[in-house]
Motif scaffolding. Structure first.
Motif, PDB file in Angstrom:
ATOM      1  N   TRP A  87       0.837  -1.195   0.000  1.00  0.00           N
ATOM      2  CA  TRP A  87       0.000   0.000   0.000  1.00  0.00           C
ATOM      3  C   TRP A  87       0.872   1.247   0.000  1.00  0.00           C
ATOM      4  O   TRP A  87       1.949   1.261   0.613  1.00  0.00           O
ATOM      5  CB  TRP A  87      -0.896   0.008   1.243  1.00  0.00           C
ATOM      6  N   ARG A  88       0.383   2.316  -0.648  1.00  0.00           N
ATOM      7  CA  ARG A  88       1.083   3.595  -0.686  1.00  0.00           C
ATOM      8  C   ARG A  88       0.260   4.657   0.025  1.00  0.00           C
ATOM      9  O   ARG A  88      -0.945   4.771  -0.184  1.00  0.00           O
ATOM     10  CB  ARG A  88       1.324   4.025  -2.134  1.00  0.00           C
ATOM     11  N   VAL A  94      -1.505   7.919   0.796  1.00  0.00           N
ATOM     12  CA  VAL A  94      -2.122   8.959  -0.031  1.00  0.00           C
ATOM     13  C   VAL A  94      -1.789  10.334   0.553  1.00  0.00           C
ATOM     14  O   VAL A  94      -1.854  10.544   1.772  1.00  0.00           O
ATOM     15  CB  VAL A  94      -3.652   8.763  -0.094  1.00  0.00           C
ATOM     16  N   SER A  97      -9.753  -0.622  -3.485  1.00  0.00           N
ATOM     17  CA  SER A  97      -8.291  -0.493  -3.551  1.00  0.00           C
ATOM     18  C   SER A  97      -7.749   0.442  -2.479  1.00  0.00           C
ATOM     19  O   SER A  97      -6.583   0.831  -2.538  1.00  0.00           O
ATOM     20  CB  SER A  97      -7.878   0.027  -4.935  1.00  0.00           C
ATOM     21  N   LEU A  98      -8.564   0.792  -1.485  1.00  0.00           N
ATOM     22  CA  LEU A  98      -8.152   1.713  -0.433  1.00  0.00           C
ATOM     23  C   LEU A  98      -8.049   1.011   0.920  1.00  0.00           C
ATOM     24  O   LEU A  98      -8.916   0.200   1.276  1.00  0.00           O
ATOM     25  CB  LEU A  98      -9.116   2.889  -0.321  1.00  0.00           C
ATOM     26  N   THR A 117      -7.739   2.046   4.937  1.00  0.00           N
ATOM     27  CA  THR A 117      -7.821   3.114   5.929  1.00  0.00           C
ATOM     28  C   THR A 117      -7.295   2.592   7.252  1.00  0.00           C
ATOM     29  O   THR A 117      -7.776   1.578   7.763  1.00  0.00           O
ATOM     30  CB  THR A 117      -9.269   3.601   6.106  1.00  0.00           C
ATOM     31  N   THR A 168      -5.209   7.273   4.859  1.00  0.00           N
ATOM     32  CA  THR A 168      -5.604   6.446   3.725  1.00  0.00           C
ATOM     33  C   THR A 168      -4.405   6.006   2.901  1.00  0.00           C
ATOM     34  O   THR A 168      -3.498   6.804   2.627  1.00  0.00           O
ATOM     35  CB  THR A 168      -6.591   7.216   2.822  1.00  0.00           C
ATOM     36  N   GLN A 179      -3.386   3.517  -0.709  1.00  0.00           N
ATOM     37  CA  GLN A 179      -3.948   2.990  -1.945  1.00  0.00           C
ATOM     38  C   GLN A 179      -3.067   1.852  -2.468  1.00  0.00           C
ATOM     39  O   GLN A 179      -1.848   1.915  -2.383  1.00  0.00           O
ATOM     40  CB  GLN A 179      -4.059   4.079  -3.013  1.00  0.00           C
ATOM     41  N   ARG A 180      -3.743   0.825  -2.990  1.00  0.00           N
ATOM     42  CA  ARG A 180      -3.016  -0.284  -3.588  1.00  0.00           C
ATOM     43  C   ARG A 180      -2.686   0.071  -5.027  1.00  0.00           C
ATOM     44  O   ARG A 180      -3.586   0.435  -5.802  1.00  0.00           O
ATOM     45  CB  ARG A 180      -3.872  -1.553  -3.535  1.00  0.00           C
TER      46      ARG A 180
END
Length: 256
Positions: free
Chosen positions: A155-156, A158, A235-236, A238, A248, A250-251
């Motif tokens: 995950w990155r 946001v 794709s999120l 939290t 948050t 995101q993949r």
């Protein structure tokens, strides 16, 4: 003829449920306490760590029983129970003895008191109600093993600064790694339903190229220390922190 066929089908279904192991687990997963009603009244748990109940092996007429565990919001408990479609009977529950705040201790005592005496059960895929008759525990927000497996990705973060945003990678064996946007880190995590906590993380010691990236790294590592729960939506990811704030992730799509 159709009526006779329907009666036979219903009889066959009931017979299958009566057989040991004849039904799949129906309430397996980790449930979050939404409401407790006892002689003192009704309470809705607040805060980042509400009480939970984890069930494994809820089948009708099982000989081995159901594994029962969970959290009071402060301490952990384990035990076994016998579940059917509308009844439940729990054995003794073993609990840790960690000191809690007065408010949490009061809720813990009420929760374990009712839980140890429940006999009735009603269930839907999104709601579990256990009752003693006059007292009730209402659970929701169930997290199954399949739900938890959606965490296993990279995950990155946001809204990060710089060209290389901080990342988080969770692996099925309880290992976690990633980058701060400047350094890499490794550690472990514990997962219980929608509760997620990270161990102290070991990081490399490379100097960040700018004060902004250094501040981001410091804030990011502090963020991971404060994680208490998670939620995956598409794709999120939290992450919910101890004070209730959310961050948050995101993949990446197609590995990009």
């Amino acid at each position: 003829m159709k009526r006779r066929w329907l009666i036979l089908a219903l009889a066959a279904s009931e017979a299958a449920l009566a057989q040991p192991g004849g039904a799949e687990p129906f309430a397996d997963g980790t449930w979050t306490l939404l409401r407790l009603t006892d002689a003192q009244g009704t309470v809705t748990p607040q805060g980042a760590d509400p009480p939970t109940l984890t069930l494994v092996g809820t089948r009708v007429s099982t000989a081995e029983g159901t594994q029962v565990s969970g959290s009071t919001g402060c301490n952990r408990f384990t035990g076994r129970g016998a579940f059917t479609a509308n009844t439940v009977r729990l054995g003794p529950l073993a609990s840790t003895r960690r000191a809690c705040t007065p408010e949490v201790s009061a809720l813990e005592a009420r929760y374990l008191n009712v839980l140890s005496r429940v006999r009735g059960l009603s269930f839907s895929p999104n709601l579990l109600v256990l009752s003693t008759g006059r007292e009730r525990l209402v659970f929701g927000n169930r997290v199954t093993a399949l739900d938890a497996s959606r965490l296993f990705a990279e995950w990155r973060l946001v809204g990060a600064v710089g060209d290389t945003p901080p990342t988080l990678r969770l692996e099925p064996g309880g290992q976690v790694g990633g980058t701060t946007g400047c350094n890499t880190f490794r550690g472990t995590y514990t997962l219980e339903g929608n509760t997620l906590r990270f161990s102290p993380l070991a990081t490399t010691r490379r100097a960040c190229p700018s004060p902004e990236l250094q501040r981001q790294e410091t804030d990011y590592l502090r963020l991971l220390e404060d994680v208490r729960r998670y939620r995956v939506t598409g794709s999120l990811l939290t992450l919910i922190l101890e004070d209730g704030t959310e961050r948050t992730f995101q993949r990446p799509v197609n590995g990009g």
